[in-house]
Design a protein around this motif. Structure first.
Motif, short mmCIF file in Angstrom:
data_model
loop_
_atom_site.label_atom_id
_atom_site.label_comp_id
_atom_site.label_asym_id
_atom_site.label_seq_id
_atom_site.Cartn_x
_atom_site.Cartn_y
_atom_site.Cartn_z
N UNK A 73 0.87 -1.17 0.00
CA UNK A 73 0.00 0.00 0.00
C UNK A 73 0.91 1.23 0.00
N UNK A 74 1.00 1.93 -1.13
CA UNK A 74 1.90 3.08 -1.15
C UNK A 74 1.36 4.26 -0.36
N UNK A 75 2.25 4.97 0.27
CA UNK A 75 1.90 6.21 0.95
C UNK A 75 3.03 7.17 0.67
N UNK A 76 2.77 8.43 0.97
CA UNK A 76 3.84 9.40 0.79
C UNK A 76 4.30 9.84 2.17
N UNK A 77 5.58 9.98 2.31
CA UNK A 77 6.21 10.52 3.50
C UNK A 77 5.76 11.98 3.64
N UNK A 78 5.21 12.37 4.81
CA UNK A 78 4.62 13.71 4.94
C UNK A 78 5.63 14.83 4.69
N UNK A 79 6.82 14.67 5.26
CA UNK A 79 7.85 15.71 5.07
C UNK A 79 8.19 15.84 3.59
N UNK A 80 8.27 14.68 2.91
CA UNK A 80 8.58 14.69 1.48
C UNK A 80 7.46 15.39 0.69
N UNK A 81 6.20 15.05 1.02
CA UNK A 81 5.06 15.66 0.33
C UNK A 81 5.06 17.18 0.55
N UNK A 82 5.36 17.61 1.78
CA UNK A 82 5.40 19.05 2.05
C UNK A 82 6.48 19.73 1.21
N UNK A 126 -3.99 10.37 -0.12
CA UNK A 126 -5.15 11.11 0.40
C UNK A 126 -6.45 10.32 0.28
N UNK A 127 -6.57 9.50 -0.78
CA UNK A 127 -7.83 8.78 -1.00
C UNK A 127 -7.71 7.29 -0.69
N UNK A 128 -6.63 6.89 -0.04
CA UNK A 128 -6.45 5.46 0.26
C UNK A 128 -7.49 5.02 1.29
N UNK A 269 -5.91 20.21 1.45
CA UNK A 269 -5.62 18.80 1.76
C UNK A 269 -5.13 18.63 3.20
N UNK A 270 -5.40 17.45 3.74
CA UNK A 270 -4.94 17.10 5.08
C UNK A 270 -4.21 15.77 5.00
#
Lengths: 271, 271
Positions: A73-82, A126-128, A269-270
């Motif tokens: 299940x892919x996710x993005x690292x929050x710091x990276x996304x920021x 965000x939509x996972x 977005x949150x």
């Protein structure tokens, strides 16, 4: 074929899992491929999960039972996304992007394959956790974003088109009004492209009043399909908005054409 | 932060390298990230290279010197590519795809994100080793293929458009003739989207006489850009062809509309 060493197994499993998000791979597949005991495979999976999870890049989900297995299940690292979205806001705030009519030039960003992959990963995060059967967008500029998002969710993309094309077969057509330009346009979706009752995520590059998104929602109604969510890369201020449920990654705060100033900040977005 | 164990390092390095094709990562980056000696990092890279290479999925290329590092060059396993394209030919040979006018319905395939990723990887393998600055396509159906290909080559995508759009800024426009329909259309490319002298790979979903590809080549001439190659997912028989240098993955051999028969085989590609 020889039994694989743990080091080689770890590389190969990481490759197989990460290149196929959401694809369930039975443990037997791994055990047979590496001629290894399932207990060793489980230990390997625990190592891979820990690294991915600690880095904020997602997780391995293990489903027990006969139809079980493991999937990424892919996710993005929050710091990276920021970081990615801060850099995007900076690029969007460049006054050279301002075009006659108050549009912003976006084509270079939508052609930047690294950025598009990152944004797709952010939307997928965000939509996972929602059941999604397809990602929908409208031609032309939303297509790269829709494909990137869908590839991280492992679902197909359907594309609504403004003009009827012979290559689409039978289509369903709705009328849509651009609230910005007050212009009527027809929006079509091929009948074969979507099964009735599908759960659909709408992705687009840009939203102002939301007329285009509303058109897509009307089309989906014709297919008895359900809208799971709406994600846009950039929203612009609108006097009146016809879509109120949406997630935006960035938002135009100031657009001063006379003084050639544009300010773009994070959207709603949150993560 | 602690020193990483080899097993965790291998997973993390595999992830970092494989998710960023063609991106050069200095060995120092790894040494600092894992608090490990460069000699250990080199051993890890050798393991990763061996697994990827043995599986036919590409290789790690190490560049020595101050500006050196390691990067992942993706390739497709030949047996895997043959499987993918055999399955594609079978899907394309379904008579239900035949549309009025002798077109084939392709939108479901072009929305299949797994297939599109695979095809992008095949194109990236076919055109690897050439200096490529950008991938070009024409709206709408070629966009997913162009993006998938470009993401494996780590280059941007530029999109030629049939109608002038306000969101493109200044454009260069050429006239193009469809040799199939004998219709004239204008094809435009935003001036900002491509630097002069760029080396460009053209990717499209479908080619018959090649009028659209020729239009893109004319556009590229206006940008003093060079065509590195042309790749199409499917070619159809044409009485007269205006483009003779191209790589096709599949080829329509028979199209019998009256008896609703279509036969699609491998194209002229050489893996």
């Amino acid at each position: 074929m020889d039994k694989w060493k743990r080091s080689a197994r770890l590389v190969d499993m990481t490759q197989l899992l990460l290149s196929q998000p959401y694809k369930l791979i039975p443990l037997t597949t791994f055990a047979e491929r590496y001629l290894s005991a399932k207990s060793s495979i489980s230990e390997d999976l625990a190592i891979i999960h820990e690294v991915i999870h600690n880095e904020g890049n997602g997780e391995l989900e293990t489903l027990a039972g006969a139809a079980g297995g493991v999937r990424y299940i892919p996710k993005v690292n929050k710091a990276y996304a920021d970081d990615i979205l801060s850099a995007l806001c900076k690029r969007l705030s460049d006054p050279k992007r301002i075009l006659p009519g108050g549009f912003l030039y976006l084509s270079d960003l939508l052609g930047d394959t690294t950025l598009i992959q990152d944004i797709g990963r952010i939307f997928a995060t965000l939509f996972r956790g929602q059941k999604i059967d397809a990602v929908m967008t409208v031609e032309t500029k939303g297509i790269p974003l829709a494909h990137a998002t869908a590839s991280f969710l492992r679902v197909p993309v359907v594309i609504a088109r403004y003009d009827y094309r012979v290559t689409e077969g039978s289509v369903v057509t709705v009328n849509t009004v651009s609230l910005t330009s007050k212009r009527m346009r027809q929006l079509s979706l091929s009948k074969r492209s979507l099964a009735e009752g599908s759960r659909v995520l709408i992705i687009d590059d840009f939203m102002k009043a939301g007329g285009t998104v509303q058109g897509m929602i009307h089309l989906l109604n014709e297919f008895q399909a359900e809208v799971v969510g709406v994600g846009v890369m950039m929203e612009a201020p609108a006097v009146e908005r016809v879509v109120d449920q949406y997630v935006s990654l960035t938002s135009v705060k100031t657009m001063d054409i006379k003084n050639q100033r544009v300010e773009v900040e994070f959207g709603n977005f949150q993560l």
